[in-house]
Design an enzyme around this catalytic site. Sequence first.
Site, short mmCIF file in Angstrom:
data_model
loop_
_atom_site.label_atom_id
_atom_site.label_comp_id
_atom_site.label_asym_id
_atom_site.label_seq_id
_atom_site.Cartn_x
_atom_site.Cartn_y
_atom_site.Cartn_z
N ALA A 23 23.71 8.00 -44.20
CA ALA A 23 24.49 9.07 -43.59
C ALA A 23 24.47 9.00 -42.07
CB ALA A 23 23.95 10.43 -44.06
N ALA A 50 18.72 5.91 -48.49
CA ALA A 50 17.91 7.08 -48.79
C ALA A 50 18.77 8.34 -48.78
CB ALA A 50 16.78 7.21 -47.77
N SER A 51 19.79 8.38 -47.91
CA SER A 51 20.70 9.53 -47.90
C SER A 51 21.36 9.69 -49.26
CB SER A 51 21.77 9.34 -46.83
OG SER A 51 21.22 9.06 -45.58
N TRP A 53 20.19 9.14 -52.03
CA TRP A 53 19.24 9.70 -53.00
C TRP A 53 18.96 11.18 -52.77
CZ3 TRP A 53 14.85 6.13 -55.03
CH2 TRP A 53 15.40 4.89 -55.41
N GLN A 55 18.84 14.88 -52.95
CA GLN A 55 19.30 15.75 -54.02
C GLN A 55 19.56 17.17 -53.54
OE1 GLN A 55 16.47 15.77 -57.19
NE2 GLN A 55 16.42 13.58 -57.40
N GLU A 121 15.70 27.09 -50.45
CA GLU A 121 14.67 26.08 -50.59
C GLU A 121 13.42 26.54 -49.86
OE1 GLU A 121 15.82 22.08 -49.75
OE2 GLU A 121 17.33 22.03 -51.32
N HIS A 235 6.36 14.45 -50.97
CA HIS A 235 7.07 15.41 -51.81
C HIS A 235 6.17 15.78 -52.98
CE1 HIS A 235 10.15 17.38 -54.15
NE2 HIS A 235 10.94 17.33 -53.09
N ARG A 281 6.20 22.01 -48.03
CA ARG A 281 5.93 20.87 -48.89
C ARG A 281 4.53 20.31 -48.73
NH1 ARG A 281 11.55 17.36 -48.31
NH2 ARG A 281 12.82 18.72 -49.62
N HIS A 342 7.59 10.76 -49.12
CA HIS A 342 9.01 11.16 -49.17
C HIS A 342 9.73 11.03 -47.83
CE1 HIS A 342 12.59 13.16 -50.47
NE2 HIS A 342 12.41 14.19 -49.69
N ARG A 377 8.79 18.50 -41.75
CA ARG A 377 10.23 18.76 -41.83
C ARG A 377 10.54 19.94 -42.73
NH1 ARG A 377 14.42 16.92 -45.59
NH2 ARG A 377 12.71 16.11 -46.87
#
Length: 554
Positions: A23, A50-51, A53, A55, A121, A235, A281, A342, A377
């Site tokens: 991305a 990775a972008s 992936w 979700q 989230e 993660h 996380r 992650h 993050r």
Amino acid sequence: MTKPDLASAQSNRFDVLVIGGGAAGLYAALSIPPQWRIGLVTKDTLSISASDWAQGGIAAAIGADDAVSLHVADTLVAGAGLCDPKAVEHLASHASECIERLVNLGVAFDRSDGQLAMTLEAAHSRRRVLHAADTTGRAIVSILAEAVLKQPNITVFEQAFALDLWLEAGRCRGALVVHNRQLRWLSAQATVLATGGGGQVYAQTTNPAASTGDGVAMAWRAGAQLRDLEFVQFHPTSLAQPGAPPFLISEAVRGEGAHLVDNDGYRFAFDYHPDGELAPRDVVSRAIFHHLQKTGDRQVWLDLRPIPRDRVQYRFPNILQVCRHWGCDPLSEPVPVAPAAHYWMGGITTDIHSQTSIAGLYAVGENASTGVHGANRLASNSLLECLVYGAELAHLPLELAAAPDSPEPAALDLDWSAPLAGAWASVEKQRQRLTQLMWDAAAISRSQSGLEDAIATIRQWRTEWQQHPLQALHHLPTDTVYALPEALDWPLVRAWGELHNLHDIAWLILNSAAFRTESRGGHFRQDYPHTSDDWQVHTVVKGDRWAKSPAIQP
């Protein structure tokens, strides 16, 4: 798509060279004014990153009950004192225009009553995460890739591997690239690193195979400043089904109401934090890690059954499909999960315009340290960072003059009499040793003794690796082009180049983790379990020197 030929002088001289096809790289390439000639290098195809992936989704404060100031506040809290407030403000305040551009490009975000749907989230105070079912990254990357392929000013080099950056008089002039069995230098006025993270340095990771820290390793070898490399986000919920690869089960599942339970059905996460499964996380990952140590089990369980069945089927079709493929049905039974590496918060130091410490070199996405993520993050800020800081490439200070000439071909005679038989097996074996060492020494819980032992081992391995015959490829003169012999097929060259970078990434993470004698965000030290005011600083790396930045003001 017809692949370009590096033997053509026109196809290896660019105004801008973008390295990375996720991305960040795609959006950067689309943001650069169309009068500039762009080369985009990706070691896979434009659909693998990775972008792709990702979700969960992309965060943006566009809801009626939300505000940029609230998004900023949540990001600063998650970052544990190490965020740059100006960088975070820039991120949150430019989110809406990036979302609008994605919608205009054709990204099909989920909607509710005609409006963009938003979910909650962990560590967000509002429902601000936009999504496209549970394959948001794929939806975004596929649309961006289509747009890139339509641009006549962008030349795409697929299955191409960048080995090193080209520096001349302190300025980046391009990169050394392998493509179509040729090795040569591509020249550019500006070079953009968008290669993603380095999660493959760990034995357990949710990252795709391509995430080997290439951009960070190349920038470090070129002398760029790096920052905060010890901060790795693990993660909490990757699939832990026997025989299955670590597959990320989105945080959005817990945001929708799934519970974390142990073998006895007990929701243990509340023993470690009052927010339970919706804590940040790093907190949830450590809660699982310590609970597994306490119980002796190898996994905990994620129970999706508290979520209405039709909601699960609508929001998480990909997760359902993958789990069922590996023999567990989330609609009828809890899913076994465990933590995995992650996201890498640290990276190449950049300013608010994505400029690194080297003239002509820029970095965007996970391989950059923009100051947005701090020590941890905030969920779904990563795709947004790719877009907002990729958009800064619209303002590249390029000269009207043509890009520097790429070198003319000259003969190069390398002696490959040294046997390469068994080279592939050797690379694979060393990579497994390296990733297991990092998982044991520098994953969720670290200590000085473990880090020092691993540093000594990596030092020895890196010294031995310098004797590998393929190291000659790193020393290709800038006036040379080299055709790879049959003995050096593309998979071997890529695997060797990635392992070279992983050695460097392991060295950087281990030394950074040993340098920071506190626990904060994604960096936890058993021997220094508390956060210290003396360490409210960045870990700054240049060459083999580690230093503290000036104190960061809250």
